[in-house]
Design an enzyme around this catalytic site. Structure first.
Site, short mmCIF file in Angstrom:
data_model
loop_
_atom_site.label_atom_id
_atom_site.label_comp_id
_atom_site.label_asym_id
_atom_site.label_seq_id
_atom_site.Cartn_x
_atom_site.Cartn_y
_atom_site.Cartn_z
N SER A 82 0.81 -1.23 0.00
CA SER A 82 0.00 0.00 0.00
C SER A 82 0.84 1.27 0.00
O SER A 82 0.29 2.37 0.03
CB SER A 82 -0.93 0.01 1.21
OG SER A 82 -0.17 -0.05 2.41
N THR A 187 -2.09 3.84 4.03
CA THR A 187 -1.10 4.91 4.04
C THR A 187 -0.14 4.78 5.22
O THR A 187 -0.55 4.33 6.28
CB THR A 187 -1.86 6.24 4.25
OG1 THR A 187 -2.97 6.24 3.38
CG2 THR A 187 -0.99 7.43 4.05
N THR A 205 1.54 6.97 0.09
CA THR A 205 0.70 5.80 -0.20
C THR A 205 0.68 5.49 -1.70
O THR A 205 0.96 6.37 -2.52
CB THR A 205 -0.75 6.06 0.25
OG1 THR A 205 -1.52 4.87 0.15
CG2 THR A 205 -1.42 7.14 -0.57
N ARG A 215 -7.00 8.52 -10.33
CA ARG A 215 -7.55 8.80 -8.99
C ARG A 215 -6.45 9.26 -8.02
O ARG A 215 -5.35 8.71 -7.98
CB ARG A 215 -8.21 7.53 -8.44
CG ARG A 215 -8.87 7.70 -7.05
CD ARG A 215 -7.98 7.20 -5.94
NE ARG A 215 -8.65 7.22 -4.65
CZ ARG A 215 -8.05 7.01 -3.48
NH1 ARG A 215 -6.75 6.78 -3.44
NH2 ARG A 215 -8.72 7.03 -2.36
N VAL A 216 -6.76 10.29 -7.26
CA VAL A 216 -5.85 10.76 -6.20
C VAL A 216 -6.64 10.76 -4.90
O VAL A 216 -7.80 11.20 -4.87
CB VAL A 216 -5.34 12.18 -6.53
CG1 VAL A 216 -4.63 12.80 -5.33
CG2 VAL A 216 -4.39 12.14 -7.73
N ASP A 218 -6.55 11.21 -0.37
CA ASP A 218 -6.31 12.30 0.59
C ASP A 218 -4.82 12.53 0.89
O ASP A 218 -4.42 13.62 1.29
CB ASP A 218 -7.00 11.97 1.93
CG ASP A 218 -6.44 10.69 2.54
OD1 ASP A 218 -6.42 9.65 1.83
OD2 ASP A 218 -6.01 10.70 3.71
N THR A 238 -5.52 8.03 7.57
CA THR A 238 -5.39 6.83 6.76
C THR A 238 -6.79 6.25 6.56
O THR A 238 -7.68 6.49 7.36
CB THR A 238 -4.43 5.81 7.42
OG1 THR A 238 -4.44 4.59 6.67
CG2 THR A 238 -4.80 5.50 8.85
N GLY A 239 -6.96 5.53 5.46
CA GLY A 239 -8.28 4.98 5.17
C GLY A 239 -8.79 5.50 3.84
O GLY A 239 -7.99 5.94 3.00
N GLY A 241 -9.67 7.70 1.22
CA GLY A 241 -9.30 9.10 1.02
C GLY A 241 -10.46 9.99 0.64
O GLY A 241 -10.53 11.15 1.07
N1 GLY Z 1 -5.69 7.13 2.34
C1 GLY Z 1 -5.13 6.69 1.14
C2 GLY Z 1 -5.96 6.85 -0.02
O1 GLY Z 1 -7.19 6.90 0.07
O2 GLY Z 1 -5.43 6.91 -1.11
#
Ligand code: GLY
Length: 326
Positions: A82, A187, A205, A215-216, A218, A238-239, A241
């Site tokens: 990840s 992340t 991440t 896609r991007v 958070d 984390t989680g 985004g």
């Molecule tokens: N927290 C990482 C992402 O959603 O890309």
């Protein structure tokens, strides 16, 4: 300290939920200007990252150097799916990386959707230090990295490519759903308070596995994946985004601390806000960690299963985070 000697403190959940984690036990008395240098980071991969970050803090190093060198360990780990080199690709088989960094003077740098570069966190730092910009993305970010002598790498690594081909056969163009606490990582976000009392943070991440191309999340977004205010505190996320961005998560945590919340209370408030906005969070995990100017720390998640690593001169621990939904 050996990994097996680390204490898991999940049974103290009730204590953490209101007071955060007490890093000072062992100290005699705290004066009002007392602060305790510390590094904290997300998930169990944070243990190794913290070791390297703490080595710098302990030698009177700057928090900004600690947060960069710590997460580089995770970015280099080819077994990590990840973050960095070993990260999972998007639907089209591209491993696109996101990272950001922020120091005690509110300087910040970020790269998003960058491919084929081993250490996006260091590219983010170079954006911060060598350009008038905060964020570079995609091909532009890669060109900047190569112009600044960052090494090219080939991704996905063969094992990950094989996995992606299998996935592609079975799923064709169907977007994958996020899995709560997928493999106990996501992340890596790392926050540090150094011996001068300065805060910094980093976040890096490969994002949502099999995400849409382009896609991007958070993690490279200052205020969402990471925020540092040296007068108040720092937070990272984390989680999923998309959900974290909707509430400008890390900035929300720091602003709550500014208004008097402890790091623990501030993380709880941000998680509750996500739940309010998203309504159905059954498959959405979002988690925050935070630190204040004294070195008090806290964390909170939507679901059970998130943990974070803490290291200071007294302790090296992996803590099971409190969570909102049972
Ligand atoms: N927290 C990482 C992402 O959603 O890309």
């Amino acid at each position: 300290m050996k990994r097996r000697d680390l204490i898991r403190l999940g049974m103290l959940t009730g204590v953490f939920s209101t007071h955060g984690f007490d890093l000072f036990s062992g100290d005699k008395k705290k004066s009002s200007d007392h602060f305790s240098p510390v590094v904290i980071s997300t998930w169990n991969h944070g243990l190794d990252a913290n070791k390297v970050a703490w080595d710098q803090i302990k030698m009177n190093g700057d928090a900004i150097d600690a947060v960069e060198s710590g997460v580089k360990i995770t970015e280099s780990d080819i077994n990590n799916r990840s973050v960095g080199i070993g990260g999972m690709p998007d639907m089209e088989g591209h491993v696109t990386l996101d990272a950001c960094i922020m120091d005690h003077n509110s300087n910040c740098g970020s790269v998003a959707f960058i491919e084929g570069i081993a250490h996006p966190i260091s590219v983010a730092r170079a954006v911060m230090e060598k350009t008038p910009h905060v964020m570079l993305v995609g091909e532009g970010a890669k060109k900047f990295a190569l112009d600044n002598d960052f090494k090219k790498i080939k991704t996905p690594i063969p094992e990950v490519k094989k996995q992606w081909k299998e996935w592609k056969k079975q799923n064709r163009d169907k977007l994958s759903k996020p899995k709560v606490n997928s493999e106990n990582h996501d992340t890596i976000g790392l926050l540090a308070l150094d011996k001068k009392g300065n805060l910094s943070g980093s976040c890096t991440t490969s994002g949502w596995a099999y995400k849409m191309h382009g896609r991007v999340g958070d993690s490279p977004i200052i205020g969402a994946g990471l925020f540092v205010d040296n007068e108040v505190g720092a937070a990272c996320a984390t989680g999923v985004g998309e959900s974290i961005i909707k509430i400008a998560g890390s900035h929300t945590v720091v602003e709550s601390m500014r208004h008097g919340f402890t790091p623990q209370e501030a993380c709880e408030e941000a998680v509750r806000r996500i739940i309010k906005v998203e309504k159905n969070v059954k498959n959405i995990q979002c988690c925050f960690i935070a630190i204040d100017k004294k070195g008090n720390v806290g964390s909170h998640a939507i679901h059970k299963g998130f943990n974070y690593a803490i290291k200071n001169s007294l302790k090296e621990v992996l803590v099971d985070s409190t969570y909102e939904l049972t």
